[in-house]
Design an enzyme around this catalytic site. Structure first.
Site, PDB file in Angstrom:
ATOM      1  N   LYS A 137      -5.079  -0.689 -15.159  1.00 22.41           N
ATOM      2  CA  LYS A 137      -5.332  -1.258 -16.487  1.00 22.41           C
ATOM      3  C   LYS A 137      -5.113  -0.256 -17.601  1.00 22.41           C
ATOM      4  CE  LYS A 137      -6.292  -4.681 -14.012  1.00 22.41           C
ATOM      5  NZ  LYS A 137      -6.203  -3.915 -12.755  1.00 22.41           N
ATOM      6  N   CYS A 207      -1.625   4.625  -6.592  1.00 19.90           N
ATOM      7  CA  CYS A 207      -1.121   4.131  -5.307  1.00 19.90           C
ATOM      8  C   CYS A 207       0.409   4.198  -5.302  1.00 19.90           C
ATOM      9  CB  CYS A 207      -1.597   2.704  -5.072  1.00 19.90           C
ATOM     10  SG  CYS A 207      -3.383   2.555  -4.926  1.00 19.90           S
ATOM     11  N   SER A 483      -4.246  -7.800  -6.533  1.00 18.52           N
ATOM     12  CA  SER A 483      -3.741  -6.446  -6.695  1.00 18.52           C
ATOM     13  C   SER A 483      -2.228  -6.451  -6.517  1.00 18.52           C
ATOM     14  CB  SER A 483      -4.379  -5.541  -5.643  1.00 18.52           C
ATOM     15  OG  SER A 483      -3.680  -4.326  -5.543  1.00 18.52           O
TER      16      SER A 483
END
Length: 577
Positions: A137, A207, A483
């Site tokens: 975000k 990630c 996600s």
């Protein structure tokens, strides 16, 4: 040259600086006194004031290391004749807030980030801005702030972590998430998932797959807000220091030469470019919400329907996790995100007339980047799929749209009975106990922007299902989020959401749901008359007394198809007195 004389010459060279509101005149004695208390002298006070903001902190590995990168931007600003002003804002880790009430604060944090940067830059009348962000975000939050403020600005994504190694296999946090599901069904020993926990995240950074952070990193380049070729560099690569230093120098050149500001860069055409890149790389479904939110800041009407049009005409060319094999570091090794941009541009799917942050035409800038390697990024005529890795579904169950990531799916058609849960927790209990059947359409409702409030994402649930070996044996539908790491037959962002009376609120256990990815449709197989009868009996859920940030968010937030934004957008603040 005496300091005061030099300061005067600097002022005359920069007559249009917004910071003059705080630095010039007899009635600004106190303002200058506070600046002197921070160690600024006449010369520094006379120079352009450049905000350098990061989401550095120990909340998540994604944002650790941003302060180090920002230090090089600060150096570049100083070398090029500016006065850098460092500050920080928040982040909320999706990974650590997952599967509990804390996730309600993840999407909300996007608005807090944009609002907090706006407050500092407007409150102090800074002349320009360099933004560093590292996780899901924080990237759209910073870009929203840049477009809202519309001062000269450059965005830098902090980069992703390197994968771990288990023997010859590269492993990531997604491997560990899905391993938990394997333990629950007995296909993986607990000792093995414990080993994954130790191995899968060996460095700082976001990630490493084409999840939300890397997707939005590519988006930042496609919009022209960020240096081309930087987003796929791993967080720990020393090259990032040079990128940041040049950004500091470039922001001064933009400021001094009247270069493009964010609303020159974020246009309908560049938003379409960004959507094309998401589709071509099988990127995060979250981009379908973040792109409209960024557009809203510029006053551009660009919603989920506009995203859908681009997705439908854009082929999937990247073989990236979670729907594929490779990671960000691999894309970096073949030239970075602009390799994808160039490929799309040469097929007429990326508008080369849009601008980069330095004012260069995108088509000219992309000539310096290589062609695809053919494996990580497929070449024209050898695409992985003829249309994008993400599609928008519509029908009587989601009349304003829902999002399905089709990249990696074997089948995109699903039909089955509904298994309804009114919040995430009860669904997680059922999934962990495997209290569902193959063929079910699992529905998690009341998790939208208003109903959550905060629109939690369901990676924990989807990873468990996938780890149990049932990722495409059931479908999961929610008005919450997914996600970027989610895979399987998972449909999210259902609008209108259940809490505001969307059709999802009317579904009962056993109702037959039909999902057709190829046909872009999602329907509940009930008559209009039956839906009308149920609607008359529907009672809106009582959220109870929320208080604090969630209460304010629930009152203001809009629906996901418009970006889940909290203000009307498109207004530029008057800087002059």
């Amino acid at each position: 040259m005496p300091a005061r004389q030099n300061a005067e010459s600097i002022r005359h060279a920069n007559p249009r600086l917004r910071s003059r509101i705080t630095t010039e005149g007899l009635d600004r004695v106190a303002h200058r006194a506070f600046m002197r208390a921070m160690g600024l002298d006449d010369e520094a006070i006379a120079k352009p004031m450049v905000g350098v903001v990061t989401t550095e902190g120990e909340m998540t590995p994604c944002n650790m290391g941003l302060a180090n990168q920002a230090a090089y931007a600060i150096r570049g600003v100083s070398e090029a004749g500016g006065t850098p002003r460092e500050f920080r804002t928040i982040s909320v880790s999706d990974g650590i807030s997952m599967q509990h009430q804390g996730m309600k604060f993840s999407l909300l944090s996007r608005e807090i980030i944009a609002d907090s940067v706006e407050a500092v830059v407007r409150g102090h009348a800074y002349d320009a801005l360099i933004c560093f962000a590292g996780c899901d975000k924080t990237l759209p939050g910073m870009m929203m702030a840049m477009v809202r403020l519309n001062v000269p600005a450059v965005f830098i994504y902090g980069g992703s972590m390197l994968p771990g190694k288990r023997g010859d296999e590269e492993v990531t946090v997604l491997t560990a998430y899905e391993g938990v599901g394997g333990v629950l069904v007995g296909t993986m020993p607990e000792a093995e998932v414990n080993e994954l926990e130790l191995l899968c995240t060996p460095t700082i950074g976001a990630c490493p797959g084409q999840f939300t952070a890397n997707t939005m990193g590519m988006v930042s380049e496609a919009l022209g807000l960020a240096p081309l070729g930087h987003s796929m560099m791993p967080a720990v690569f020393s090259e990032r220091q040079g990128v940041s230093r040049r950004a500091g120098q470039e922001i001064m050149a933009i400021l001094q030469q009247g270069g493009p500001v964010p609303r020159d860069l974020v246009t309908y055409a560049s938003l379409e470019n960004a959507a094309a890149v998401v589709a071509a790389t099988g990127g995060s479904t979250n981009a379908t919400m973040h792109l409209p939110a960024i557009a809203n800041e510029a006053g551009i009407d660009f919603d989920m329907d506009d995203v859908a049009k681009v997705f439908d005409r854009t082929p999937l060319v990247a073989d990236l996790q979670p729907g594929g094999k490779y990671l960000a570091k691999d894309v970096n090794g073949i030239g970075g995100a602009p390799v994808v941009f160039r490929l799309l541009m040469e097929q007429g799917l990326f508008d080369g007339s849009t601008l980069t942050h330095t004012g260069e035409i995108m088509a000219d800038a992309l000539r310096n980047f290589p062609e695809p390697d053919g494996e990580i990024i497929r070449k024209a005529g050898n695409e992985r799929a003829p249309d994008g890795g993400v599609v928008i579904l519509k029908g009587n169950l989601c009349p304003d749209g829902a999002v399905l990531k089709v990249a990696g799916l074997k089948e995109t058609y699903f039909k089955g009975p509904a298994r309804v849960f009114d919040e995430e927790e009860s669904c997680n209990i059922a999934v962990q106990a495997q209290a569902y059947e193959d063929g079910d359409v699992i529905i998690i409702r009341n998790e939208g922007p208003v109903g959550g409030p905060g629109m939690r994402e369901m990676l924990g649930t989807t990873a468990l299902i996938y780890g149990q070996g049932r990722g495409e044996k059931v479908a999961l539908l929610t008005d919450g989020r997914f996600s970027g790491a989610t895979r399987g037959m998972c449909i999210g962002y259902a609008t209108p959401e259940a809490a505001v009376g969307g059709p999802l609120a009317l579904v009962r256990d056993g109702d037959i749901i039909e999902i057709d990815g190829a046909g872009r449709s999602i329907n509940i197989l009930l008559s209009d008359e039956e839906l009308t009868r149920r609607r008359k009996r529907w009672i809106a859920p009582d959220p109870g007394k929320l208080g604090g940030a969630l209460e304010k968010y629930a009152r203001l937030v809009g629906q996901a198809n418009k970006g889940a934004v909290t203000h009307s957008g498109g207004v530029e603040w008057a800087w002059e007195e």
